[in-house]
Write a protein that holds these residues in place. Structure first.
Motif, short mmCIF file in Angstrom:
data_model
loop_
_atom_site.label_atom_id
_atom_site.label_comp_id
_atom_site.label_asym_id
_atom_site.label_seq_id
_atom_site.Cartn_x
_atom_site.Cartn_y
_atom_site.Cartn_z
N LEU A 1 -15.75 -3.90 4.96
CA LEU A 1 -14.64 -4.61 3.78
C LEU A 1 -14.24 -3.97 2.81
N ARG B 1 -11.04 -2.67 4.71
CA ARG B 1 -10.84 -3.87 5.35
C ARG B 1 -10.58 -3.35 7.21
N PRO C 1 -6.50 -6.25 -0.75
CA PRO C 1 -8.09 -7.13 -0.51
C PRO C 1 -8.39 -8.16 -1.57
#
Length: 178
Positions: free
Chosen positions: A82, A86, A175
């Motif tokens: 993440l 990601r 993100p």
């Protein structure tokens, strides 16, 4: 003719571990040229229960037979990162008995949908042995592009083997902020 559907694997399910153990055992010889070495415990329900709990996400193509579900194929999203990256790695296989039905493509598309909508991933990567043209066709159908070749990338079937690398960009949204 039976019905094949795609569903998420249930890490807490002994039935899923047993069905997956049966599938990998049934396909052991078929998968040998494409897979790394696996210890004997890999082919047991206990070994598969451990794998199902390893943090990777899995989807099953299941054949709904009168005696219950039979795993016809598996897609695995692993190495889920993440933050600003990601990204994750995709692996999949389909029992050759179910080949030619579009299951690998359907599994790959479902993983891409879930990766974007449920996990918020930006991209997915995949790799294939140089001569795995069937997997390369699946990836192309699903919008993956080849981004390079990695020499001696993975130890497969007793040797370090070159692989083509692919990626699919799922979106270009930033993100989420923590």
């Amino acid at each position: 003719m039976s019905t094949v559907r795609i569903r998420p694997a249930r890490p807490e399910s002994p039935a899923d571990a047993a069905a997956l153990a049966a599938a990998v055992s049934r396909n052991r010889a078929y998968m040998r040229p494409w897979e790394p070495y696996r210890p004997e415990t890999y082919y047991t329900p206990e070994g598969q229960a451990e794998r199902l709990g390893d943090g990777a996400r899995r989807w099953f193509a299941v054949d709904e037979l009168p005696e219950g579900e039979r795993v016809a194929g598996v897609a695995i999203l692993s190495g889920i990162a993440l933050g600003p990256f990601r990204s994750a790695s995709l692996g999949y296989w389909v029992d050759p008995e179910y080949g030619g039905r579009g299951l690998a493509t359907a599994l790959t598309e479902e993983v891409c949908r879930a990766a974007r909508e449920e996990l918020g991933l930006h991209r997915i990567e995949a790799s294939t042995l140089l001569d795995n043209h069937a997997s390369q066709r699946v990836l192309a159908k699903c919008g993956f592009e080849r981004i390079g070749t990695a020499p001696r990338y993975l130890h497969i079937d007793g040797a370090w083997r070159d692989h083509h690398l692919f990626q699919r960009i799922l979106h270009d949204d930033p993100p989420p902020r923590a």
